[in-house]
Scaffold this active site. Structure first.
Site, PDB file in Angstrom:
ATOM      1  N   CYS A 111      -4.138  -4.025   3.842  1.00  0.00           N
ATOM      2  CA  CYS A 111      -5.441  -3.850   4.480  1.00  0.00           C
ATOM      3  C   CYS A 111      -6.477  -3.585   3.395  1.00  0.00           C
ATOM      4  O   CYS A 111      -6.185  -2.953   2.383  1.00  0.00           O
ATOM      5  CB  CYS A 111      -5.402  -2.676   5.461  1.00  0.00           C
ATOM      6  SG  CYS A 111      -6.941  -2.438   6.371  1.00  0.00           S
ATOM      7  N   CYS A 118      -4.473   6.401   4.840  1.00  0.00           N
ATOM      8  CA  CYS A 118      -3.622   5.311   5.344  1.00  0.00           C
ATOM      9  C   CYS A 118      -2.786   4.668   4.238  1.00  0.00           C
ATOM     10  O   CYS A 118      -3.289   4.357   3.164  1.00  0.00           O
ATOM     11  CB  CYS A 118      -4.506   4.275   6.015  1.00  0.00           C
ATOM     12  SG  CYS A 118      -3.580   2.881   6.665  1.00  0.00           S
ATOM     13  N   CYS A 332       1.260   4.131   9.962  1.00  0.00           N
ATOM     14  CA  CYS A 332       0.772   2.853   9.481  1.00  0.00           C
ATOM     15  C   CYS A 332       1.176   2.523   8.031  1.00  0.00           C
ATOM     16  O   CYS A 332       0.787   3.203   7.099  1.00  0.00           O
ATOM     17  CB  CYS A 332      -0.747   2.941   9.571  1.00  0.00           C
ATOM     18  SG  CYS A 332      -1.540   1.393   9.672  1.00  0.00           S
TER      19      CYS A 332
END
Ligand code: SAH
Length: 346
Positions: A111, A118, A332
């Site tokens: 990402c 994260c 995640c």
């Protein structure tokens, strides 16, 4: 090479006709791919050899290889590590609730959004997934587990609104009555808050749910956690969210990960309450899942409860998200991260 599983029905028909095959083969083929979930063209018993050869030689028939499956002893949550055709790996999760099963899929490899808490974003975004690769996550999980899936959340690794066209195609195909026929109301997209894309999505007039990763009650704190807050203010985000609600009638969900002593204070709960007052929404609280590289500490159970009570007193709908699969690298990007570390030996 045509990525055949990413074609919608109209495009598939066009493809079939172009290849000199009969039109009705299109629906047969679509059903094999998206309802029977055939993992290769060889399984398609009523498809003639000539068409199978075309699929083999002129298209890319994507499928995923399960590299690792972990099952939570606590709640039955299963986390899948899948290898894509190019060797990249992604994560997907099957969550079992009392009355239904839900699959959480990734929309990108890694990402690019850089949220500080994260694990998915630690190495940036490698690439966006194709619609077929998003569908394959759901299809593989159904094939492996035999479960029937009623809900989809696009809340795995990646920013779905940064992969907008593929996201929409994924929704179109999984919603198709000749495919799995999963209703728009059973699909939720989670975003870190890309304002123009939220507005664009609102204009599609789909009935899909929208979850916003808010995580802070004001711009100052949000900027410390999420680089996207430098691009769009909370005020701009809230305007876009109201627009989404006006256009779709869907109640908005806000994700709020609680970090000890940072965004879990009484004053944060008050500020969040006044930000959300009057909006048809729901807040999901989750103690931040500690990621080794990140060093953020989750709020204590007491602080989480106190935060919830404060919001409730101010008339805000709120739940504490059940932490599913904490014993299996549930957060995640953590499983993929561990896999990469094992492979790279770091
Ligand atoms: N990019 C999208 C969807 C993927 S992230 C988004 O930002 O919404 C899915 C959700 O998990 C987001 O709410 C994200 O903020 C949250 N998340 C990521 N890492 C987390 C962690 N370590 N602890 C708690 N929530 C986390």
């Amino acid at each position: 090479m045509t990525d055949i599983k990413s074609l919608n029905r109209a495009e598939l028909t066009e493809f079939i006709l172009e290849k000199g095959e009969k039109k009705y083969r299109s629906d047969q083929l679509f059903s094999w791919m998206h309802r029977a979930l055939a993992d290769s063209p060889e399984k398609m018993s009523n498809i003639p050899g000539s068409l199978k050869r075309i699929i083999r030689e002129e298209t890319e028939y994507t499928s995923l290889r399960a590299v690792d499956v972990q099952t939570s002893k606590e709640d039955g949550t299963q986390k899948f590590l899948f290898a894509l055709g190019d060797g990249n790996v992604i994560e997907s999760v099957l969550m079992r609730y009392r009355d239904w099963d839900s699959v959480c899929i990734s929309s990108q490899v890694g990402c690019g959004m850089g949220c500080r808490f994260c694990a998915s974003t630690l190495d940036g975004c490698v690439r966006s997934l194709k619609p077929s690769e998003m569908l394959d996550q759901v299809y593989s999980i159904i094939r492996i587990t035999g479960r029937s899936i009623s809900n989809i959340v696009i809340m795995g690794s990646g920013e779905p609104l940064a992969n907008y066209d593929s996201l929409l195609r994924f929704i179109e195909i999984i919603n198709d009555e000749k495919g799995l026929n999963i209703g728009e109301r059973h699909i939720t997209v989670s975003t870190c808050g890309l304002v123009p894309e939220i507005r664009r999505l609102a204009d599609e007039k789909l009935k899909i749910g929208l979850a916003i990763s808010l995580h802070a009650p004001n711009d100052k704190k949000r900027k410390e956690l999420m680089p996207v807050a430098e691009r769009y203010s909370i005020e701009e985000l809230m305007d876009a969210v109201r627009y989404y609600f006006d256009r779709t009638g869907r109640r908005i969900t806000f994700e709020y990960a609680l970090t000890k002593g940072f965004n879990d204070l009484n004053e944060d709960a008050l500020e969040l309450s006044s930000l959300l007052r009057g909006l048809n929404c729901h807040v999901n609280l989750i103690p931040v899942n500690p990621v080794r590289e990140r060093g953020l500490k989750p709020s204590t159970d007491r602080a989480v409860e106190a935060f919830k009570t404060k919001l409730e007193k101010n008339g805000i709908n709120v739940t504490i998200r059940r932490e599913m699969g904490r014993d299996i690298d549930g957060a995640c990007g953590q499983l993929r991260r561990k896999h990469l570390e094992d492979v790279l030996n770091v």
